[in-house]
Design a protein around this motif. Structure first.
Motif, PDB file in Angstrom:
ATOM      1  N   ASP C 155       0.808  -1.218   0.000  1.00 14.07           N
ATOM      2  CA  ASP C 155       0.000   0.000   0.000  1.00 14.07           C
ATOM      3  C   ASP C 155       0.840   1.267   0.000  1.00 14.07           C
ATOM      4  O   ASP C 155       0.384   2.320  -0.393  1.00 14.07           O
ATOM      5  CB  ASP C 155      -0.918   0.046   1.230  1.00 14.07           C
ATOM      6  CG  ASP C 155      -2.117  -0.862   1.057  1.00 14.07           C
ATOM      7  OD1 ASP C 155      -2.252  -1.446  -0.029  1.00 14.07           O
ATOM      8  OD2 ASP C 155      -2.896  -0.991   2.005  1.00 14.07           O
ATOM      9  N   GLY C 156       2.053   1.170   0.508  1.00 13.73           N
ATOM     10  CA  GLY C 156       2.907   2.346   0.557  1.00 13.73           C
ATOM     11  C   GLY C 156       2.565   3.263   1.719  1.00 13.73           C
ATOM     12  O   GLY C 156       1.709   2.972   2.547  1.00 13.73           O
ATOM     13  N   LEU C 157       3.276   4.379   1.760  1.00 13.22           N
ATOM     14  CA  LEU C 157       3.121   5.342   2.837  1.00 13.22           C
ATOM     15  C   LEU C 157       2.664   6.640   2.230  1.00 13.22           C
ATOM     16  O   LEU C 157       3.248   7.114   1.264  1.00 13.22           O
ATOM     17  CB  LEU C 157       4.497   5.615   3.445  1.00 13.22           C
ATOM     18  CG  LEU C 157       4.988   4.774   4.609  1.00 13.22           C
ATOM     19  CD1 LEU C 157       6.429   5.172   4.888  1.00 13.22           C
ATOM     20  CD2 LEU C 157       4.129   5.028   5.814  1.00 13.22           C
ATOM     21  N   SER C 158       1.610   7.231   2.799  1.00 11.88           N
ATOM     22  CA  SER C 158       1.234   8.517   2.239  1.00 11.88           C
ATOM     23  C   SER C 158       1.365   9.605   3.301  1.00 11.88           C
ATOM     24  O   SER C 158       1.131   9.377   4.474  1.00 11.88           O
ATOM     25  CB  SER C 158      -0.154   8.418   1.610  1.00 11.88           C
ATOM     26  OG  SER C 158      -1.092   9.096   2.349  1.00 11.88           O
ATOM     27  N   ILE C 159       1.813  10.755   2.847  1.00 10.21           N
ATOM     28  CA  ILE C 159       2.116  11.879   3.731  1.00 10.21           C
ATOM     29  C   ILE C 159       1.099  12.966   3.433  1.00 10.21           C
ATOM     30  O   ILE C 159       0.824  13.245   2.282  1.00 10.21           O
ATOM     31  CB  ILE C 159       3.532  12.423   3.434  1.00 10.21           C
ATOM     32  CG1 ILE C 159       4.560  11.306   3.545  1.00 10.21           C
ATOM     33  CG2 ILE C 159       3.891  13.580   4.343  1.00 10.21           C
ATOM     34  CD1 ILE C 159       4.640  10.653   4.880  1.00 10.21           C
ATOM     35  N   TRP C 160       0.513  13.555   4.476  1.00  8.44           N
ATOM     36  CA  TRP C 160      -0.563  14.513   4.209  1.00  8.44           C
ATOM     37  C   TRP C 160      -0.079  15.780   3.528  1.00  8.44           C
ATOM     38  O   TRP C 160      -0.652  16.227   2.562  1.00  8.44           O
ATOM     39  CB  TRP C 160      -1.283  14.868   5.518  1.00  8.44           C
ATOM     40  CG  TRP C 160      -2.076  13.730   6.016  1.00  8.44           C
ATOM     41  CD1 TRP C 160      -2.902  12.941   5.286  1.00  8.44           C
ATOM     42  CD2 TRP C 160      -2.118  13.215   7.342  1.00  8.44           C
ATOM     43  NE1 TRP C 160      -3.457  11.970   6.066  1.00  8.44           N
ATOM     44  CE2 TRP C 160      -2.999  12.123   7.348  1.00  8.44           C
ATOM     45  CE3 TRP C 160      -1.500  13.573   8.538  1.00  8.44           C
ATOM     46  CZ2 TRP C 160      -3.281  11.383   8.479  1.00  8.44           C
ATOM     47  CZ3 TRP C 160      -1.780  12.844   9.671  1.00  8.44           C
ATOM     48  CH2 TRP C 160      -2.660  11.754   9.635  1.00  8.44           C
ATOM     49  N   VAL C 161       0.956  16.379   4.091  1.00 13.31           N
ATOM     50  CA  VAL C 161       1.448  17.612   3.475  1.00 13.31           C
ATOM     51  C   VAL C 161       2.887  17.421   3.042  1.00 13.31           C
ATOM     52  O   VAL C 161       3.620  16.612   3.609  1.00 13.31           O
ATOM     53  CB  VAL C 161       1.388  18.810   4.450  1.00 13.31           C
ATOM     54  CG1 VAL C 161      -0.037  19.281   4.597  1.00 13.31           C
ATOM     55  CG2 VAL C 161       2.009  18.477   5.771  1.00 13.31           C
ATOM     56  N   ARG C 162       3.272  18.165   2.036  1.00 15.75           N
ATOM     57  CA  ARG C 162       4.632  18.093   1.540  1.00 15.75           C
ATOM     58  C   ARG C 162       5.592  18.573   2.627  1.00 15.75           C
ATOM     59  O   ARG C 162       5.247  19.413   3.458  1.00 15.75           O
ATOM     60  CB  ARG C 162       4.758  18.962   0.294  1.00 15.75           C
ATOM     61  CG  ARG C 162       5.939  18.621  -0.562  1.00 15.75           C
ATOM     62  CD  ARG C 162       5.815  19.288  -1.920  1.00 15.75           C
ATOM     63  NE  ARG C 162       5.008  18.490  -2.832  1.00 15.75           N
ATOM     64  CZ  ARG C 162       4.364  19.009  -3.879  1.00 15.75           C
ATOM     65  NH1 ARG C 162       4.399  20.297  -4.106  1.00 15.75           N
ATOM     66  NH2 ARG C 162       3.668  18.241  -4.685  1.00 15.75           N
ATOM     67  N   ASN C 163       6.794  18.024   2.630  1.00 17.06           N
ATOM     68  CA  ASN C 163       7.781  18.444   3.620  1.00 17.06           C
ATOM     69  C   ASN C 163       8.218  19.882   3.384  1.00 17.06           C
ATOM     70  O   ASN C 163       7.957  20.459   2.327  1.00 17.06           O
ATOM     71  CB  ASN C 163       8.971  17.493   3.580  1.00 17.06           C
ATOM     72  CG  ASN C 163       8.569  16.106   4.024  1.00 17.06           C
ATOM     73  OD1 ASN C 163       8.126  15.917   5.151  1.00 17.06           O
ATOM     74  ND2 ASN C 163       8.674  15.133   3.131  1.00 17.06           N
TER      75      ASN C 163
END
Lengths: 306, 378, 329
Positions: C155-163
């Motif tokens: 499924d992978g990893l999803s990040i809400w906001v860009r770094n």
């Protein structure tokens, strides 16, 4: 775990190995004789399976379907060679990779355009279905046994072809020295087309045989292609003997690894996580095997200089 | 070229462009090329059938192919949200693509309605007011299979699934409801095509039944090889391996297999009968589970549009949540985490003339909600 | 410096890659900017691969490993920072990070380390065996990532906001593009200097004639390993940026398709040409974008076009447009 189960798994490994050999033989011949990396070999496997499924659906005969798979894949291979591949022999490997990658796109989406997005039906004929009892009380599917026998027959045929026939001598000469063989008056471009079509036909046969017990669908060739590359690299590129040894080694490792690693892990882990961790390692196992063999023998088991 | 055309249009007829602009713009991101395209095509066809039957003005659907690649799906979503200013997104088939797209889309104030994937995170900890799942939470069909196994008196199941999150969820879901012993638990390689080794283990395990979750081509391969192996334990699976598009490729090997689904073409209600007939008339094939999910998704959106403008987010959300549309599944309602509460049926594969299809034989779970709703704080 | 046709072409390309997104920005077409950012980042990955491929003659079909390691460096650091779960507590408490410079550093270090190990083992082989052993290492990492459930598995990893990057708003497409573009330019400048340096010349010499290099007291193995590590590190940096572009990382980044795609960008542009990856990536993304709307079967057209290019445009796009001189040197 009974010894019967172990024997049965060894047969399964053998059967996977035979199937891989059919794929790898063509790939390694084409590489050995023409120096060509053909990523589109998996597409020929797919062509064979689709041709077989279409003809079986039309006529109901499995033998006709197998014949059709040989013919269709050989024809597709010859066409591929005449139109595209022969322009690539003098190019470096990188151009070959790009061109044959483009061929994959064309074949895959072209097949989807012709046959639709859903998998096709191809079944084992009734006279080959069901299990047989082998000595020792093993119940083994007759069809898988047939695949093992066909694989052995093809292997024997290829060895004879290369050792005993005129075309075999030309193939061996072509591997050793390409300029020399042209100087001897052999029509080299015809030889190349024939070798390419032969490899394609074997891939098509593998596709049809496997299609009957798996799913005939677009993209089915790619996972097998990677395995076939692993096989010929382990065996040593250009060597039929190496392809056979590599195929058996990969077939056994993959089958036995996926069975016994989770059980090994279960000795010191709870069943669910052992199943998962064992399966993870098993899926990496053939690549670990390949890296290990290349570290010891940088040109594979039976390879000369790369 | 597309951009050029858009620019030209904007320059030449700015007034017209504004006037013709749709009130509601729906973006559909789904898989239309490559090996998994069959599912995406069905969702799209089901969805568009409902939109056409409704025929109202002011609803525009933009469809794009994600090629089953997460990064492509994310970029299409970004474009649809930023450039094309869609109000609603839908269409994604695969859980991993949904996990990549949904959190970012809902965070940008767009509604997302899932016509297929239902990863557990989006039902639990990462639920969102703008996310609605119109199909099922991933575990649901597996839970129903576990419940059915108890009812059918199965006491020693052998279970297998691919080694990836949806596979692990599947076996967890089955075990959640199933009360018997496990004869074995195997994780296979993702994309594996040969199951000889697993079938040999099943034969040796002394199991009384097999439960498997192997979507797409994996399931076809498993069933054909299982049929040829001479092992004849009863097999149970989720609908994904017994769907209309796949069944014809499995053939006789699937006959008699029990599988769990929230929909079948013989569910007796007016909406369903009409859907099956019109889908067949328009596309010349029987609708699948996925087509029914696409159809329901579109009708849910249309029913909400009857009550509220999509720009009025709070009213529109309430209208979606109410789910007052004629679902082809019959009763349909949303739980507090915006996932369905619905009946899940047990079907059996039969042969109807020349065509392999399913008929409902029992109800596996009634009014079933998912196990993660409690983790959802919204 | 003399302005050859190739260097003119290079300037034109790098200018176009800047002008297109800026124009898109002024026309409010953020998706064009996203496409340009994708092109810049993938070109960066190609620049990395080109150091091994073009300069060192090392055909690696395993660069997805480094691309993916870079991606997972971003995913893991950012996921821990986002969830306030410490990554490790010893020897000091570390809660992950959402700062791009730190993420880049980690991505570069870890992909360089991986390249060191993979390169040291793989460089014992050559030719097709090298292609396949690098592929094998890539596949090992791919299958590992699929079953690594702590970080999402398949499924992978999803990040809400860009770094974040100090002083910039990275969520604004044009500002994020600027970051990618500047890094690409720096990498191109670095690759150009590397090619002209004594190291680069020795490496190129080792590609052409191994014995001569050994005769002057250099070991080809060390030269190649160094090139492979640099190459892996740059591709790893591109991976971190790519993950940030999508705010998402998954095993797809590690699959052999990704390795193949990066390689195709390089071949399409022209192997060994400094700006080859830029040309190749831009062309591929343009084709994908333009053909995507034609029909469901658009990949047939893509395949035919790629085939025509490889058959009739020797030396890739740059070779076709600028003739046959060598870029490096």
């Amino acid at each position: 775990m009974t010894y019967i189960l172990v024997l049965e798994q060894i047969l399964n490994g053998l059967q996977l190995g035979m199937m891989l050999f059919l794929m790898a033989a063509g790939l390694t011949l084409v590489f050995g004789v023409m120096g060509l990396i053909n990523l589109a070999h998996g597409s020929l496997y797919m062509v064979g399976a689709f041709a077989a499924a279409a003809v079986a659906g039309w006529t109901g005969s499995f033998l006709l379907a197998l014949t059709a798979s040989l013919a269709a894949a050989a024809a597709a291979g010859a066409l591929m060679e005449l139109v595209v591949i022969r322009r690539l022999y003098r190019r470096d490997h990188l151009d070959q990779v790009l061109a044959t990658f483009a061929l994959i796109l064309i074949f895959s989406e072209g097949t989807r355009w012709l046959f639709g997005s859903f998998p096709l039906f191809l079944d084992v004929p009734s006279y080959l279905s069901g299990p047989v009892s082998l000595p020792g009380g093993i119940q083994y599917p007759l069809y898988r046994l047939t695949i093992i026998l066909i694989g052995l027959a093809v292997a024997a045929g290829l060895f004879l072809l290369i050792a005993r026939t005129r075309i075999g001598i030309q193939i061996r000469a072509g591997e050793a020295d390409r300029e020399m063989i042209a100087a001897l008056g052999v029509d080299i471009s015809k030889l190349y087309t024939v070798v390419f079509a032969l490899g394609a036909a074997l891939a098509g046969l593998a596709g049809a045989l496997v299609g009957a017990i798996q799913s005939v669908q677009v993209g089915m060739g790619e996972p097998v292609l990677i395995l076939a590359f692993v096989v010929i690299v382990i065996g040593g590129i250009g060597s039929i003997k190496g392809a056979l040894a590599g195929a058996l080694l990969v077939g056994m490792t993959d089958t036995l690894g996926s069975v016994f690693l989770p059980q090994l892990f279960a000795v010191f882990m709870d069943p669910a996580s052992a199943a998962s961790a064992g399966a993870s390692l098993a899926s990496m196992l053939i690549y670990i095997l390949m890296a290990a063999i290349l570290l010891v023998r940088p040109s594979g088991l039976y390879g000369g200089s790369a | 070229m597309k951009t050029l055309r858009m620019l030209a249009m904007a320059a030449a007829v700015p007034a017209l462009a504004v006037a013709a602009q749709a009130d509601t713009k729906i973006g559909m991101i789904t898989t239309l090329s490559g090996g998994g395209a069959g599912l995406g095509v069905d969702v799209r066809d089901g969805f568009m059938l409902a939109i056409e039957q409704d025929g109202r003005e002011g609803v525009e659907v933009v469809i794009e192919d994600d090629q089953r690649k997460p990064d492509v799906a994310v970029q299409i979503a970004d474009r649809m949200i930023q450039s094309e200013k869609v109000n609603i997104l839908t269409g994604i088939i695969w859980s991993n693509l949904a996990m990549a797209v949904v959190p970012a889309a809902t965070a940008q104030n767009v509604f997302y309605l899932s016509p297929n994937a239902g990863p557990s995170a989006l039902a639990g900890k990462r639920c969102h007011p703008n996310y609605f799942n119109v199909a099922w939470q991933n575990d649901n069909l597996h839970e129903a299979a576990g419940a059915y196994a108890n009812e059918a008196g199965l006491k020693n199941s052998f279970i297998l699934a691919p080694n990836y999150p949806a596979g692990q969820d599947a076996l967890t879901g089955y075990k959640r409801m199933y009360g018997g012993e496990l004869a074995g638990e195997i994780y296979t390689k993702l994309g594996q095509t040969d199951y000889a080794a697993e079938i040999a283990q099943i034969r040796a395990s002394g199991a009384d039944s097999v439960y498997f979750f192997l979507p797409g081509g994996m399931g076809i391969s498993f069933l054909k090889q299982y049929a040829g192996s001479g092992v004849d334990l009863p097999v149970v699976g989720p609908a994904f391996s017994f769907d209309q598009g796949i069944l014809q490729a499995v053939g006789d090997a699937a006959l008699g297999v029990k599988n769990t689904s929230q929909w079948n073409k013989d569910i007796d209600n007016e909406a369903n009968a009409e859907f099956v007939a019109s889908f067949q008339a328009k596309y010349g094939r029987l609708p699948s589970l996925y087509a029914s999910q696409g159809f329901d998704t579109a009708n849910l959106i249309l029913s909400a549009l009857d009550k509220a403008e999509v720009s009025d987010q709070d009213s529109f959300r309430a209208a979606l949540k109410a789910a007052e549309f004629a679902s082809v599944r019959g009763d349909f309602k949303f739980g507090d985490n915006h996932h369905p509460i619905q009946d899940i049926y047990v079907r059996e594969v039969i042969k109807d003339g020349d065509v392999f299809t399913n008929k409902i034989i029992a109800t596996g779970l009634s009014d079933h909600a998912d196990a993660y709703a409690g983790e959802c704080k919204m | 410096m003399m302005l050859t046709r190739e260097s003119l072409l290079n300037w034109a390309m790098i200018a176009a890659l800047l002008i297109v997104p800026v124009a898109a920005w002024s026309l409010d077409e953020p998706f064009i900017i996203t496409l340009a950012t994708k092109a810049a980042i993938l070109a960066l990955a190609g620049v990395g691969l080109n150091i091994a491929l073009g300069l060192g003659g090392l055909i690696s079909l395993g660069h997805a490993a480094f691309f993916g390691i870079g991606g997972y460096a971003m995913g893991i650091l950012a996921a821990h920072a986002q969830n306030y779960e410490p990554l490790f507590e010893w020897p000091f408490l570390f809660e992950g990070s959402n700062q791009m410079p730190l993420i880049w550093l980690v991505a570069v270090v870890f992909s360089a380390l991986a390249a060191l190990v993979i390169g040291a083992l793989s460089l014992r082989t050559s030719g097709v065996y090298f292609i396949m052993i690098t592929l094998a290492f890539g596949q090992m990492l791919y299958y590992f990532a699929i079953s690594w459930s702590a970080y999402g598995g398949e499924d992978g990893l999803s990040i809400w906001v860009r770094n974040e990057f100090p002083g910039l708003n990275t969520l604004d497409p044009i500002q994020f593009f600027a970051i990618a573009y500047v890094i690409l330019c720096l990498a191109l400048a670095f690759a150009a200097r590397l090619a002209r340096s004594p190291f680069g010349l020795a490496l190129a010499a080792a590609r052409q004639n191994e014995d001569r290099v050994q005769a002057v007291g250099l070991t080809p193995f060390t030269l190649r390993l160094t090139a492979f590590v640099i190459s892996g590190a740059i591709t790893g940096l591109a991976g971190a940026l790519f993950a940030d572009l999508n705010r998402f990382v998954s095993p797809t980044m590690l699959s052999w398709h990704t390795s193949g795609e990066i390689m195709i960008f390089v071949i399409l542009g022209g192997v060994g040409r400094l700006y080859g990856p830029v040309a190749g990536t831009a062309l591929y993304i343009l084709l994908e974008h333009l053909l995507g709307g034609i029909s469901d079967y658009w990949q047939i057209f893509l395949g035919v076009l790629l085939l025509l290019i490889v058959l009739f445009a020797r030396g890739g796009l740059i070779g076709a447009l600028a003739g046959r001189e060598k870029a490096h040197g």
